[in-house]
Motif scaffolding. Structure first.
Motif, PDB file in Angstrom:
ATOM      1  N   THR A 175       0.841  -1.200   0.000  1.00 53.83           N
ATOM      2  CA  THR A 175       0.000   0.000   0.000  1.00 53.83           C
ATOM      3  C   THR A 175       0.878   1.252   0.000  1.00 53.83           C
ATOM      4  N   ILE A 176       1.926   1.244   0.801  1.00 53.29           N
ATOM      5  CA  ILE A 176       2.838   2.388   0.876  1.00 53.29           C
ATOM      6  C   ILE A 176       3.551   2.591  -0.455  1.00 53.29           C
ATOM      7  N   VAL A 177       4.036   1.509  -1.050  1.00 55.39           N
ATOM      8  CA  VAL A 177       4.730   1.617  -2.341  1.00 55.39           C
ATOM      9  C   VAL A 177       3.775   2.138  -3.416  1.00 55.39           C
ATOM     10  N   ALA A 178       2.553   1.616  -3.442  1.00 55.68           N
ATOM     11  CA  ALA A 178       1.563   2.100  -4.413  1.00 55.68           C
ATOM     12  C   ALA A 178       1.242   3.571  -4.155  1.00 55.68           C
ATOM     13  N   GLY A 179       1.197   3.975  -2.902  1.00 55.35           N
ATOM     14  CA  GLY A 179       0.949   5.376  -2.570  1.00 55.35           C
ATOM     15  C   GLY A 179       2.077   6.285  -3.006  1.00 55.35           C
TER      16      GLY A 179
END
Length: 87
Positions: free
Chosen positions: A32-36
């Motif tokens: 989720t953090i990487v996609a964000g």
């Protein structure tokens, strides 16, 4: 300090993107953090391309583009992640 801000912004953008998407996204928090983070960069690029990167006040259009880009990335990653976990 810039890396820390990128992680914090990626977390916020990624979580907002997950809220926008219907259903459950069983992907880990790091994804989720990487996609964000990637969605934030893509959204900034789109905002610059559309000429709305810098406005007076809050850049709502830029933020919407960031969350939208992250939502698209999460929508792409989720079936790949769940398909990988079933094997």
């Amino acid at each position: 300090m810039t890396i820390l801000w990128a992680i914090v912004a990626g977390l916020i953008i990624g979580l907002l993107a997950r809220l926008v998407l219907p259903g459950r996204q069983p992907i880990p928090l790091w994804a989720t953090i990487v996609a964000g983070i990637v969605g934030g960069l893509v959204g900034n690029g789109l905002a610059a391309g559309f000429g709305v990167a810098h406005t007076s006040g809050v850049d709502w259009t830029r933020h919407a583009l960031q969350v939208g880009a992250a939502a698209v990335l999460i929508a792409i990653v989720t079936p790949l992640w769940t398909g990988r976990r079933r094997v």
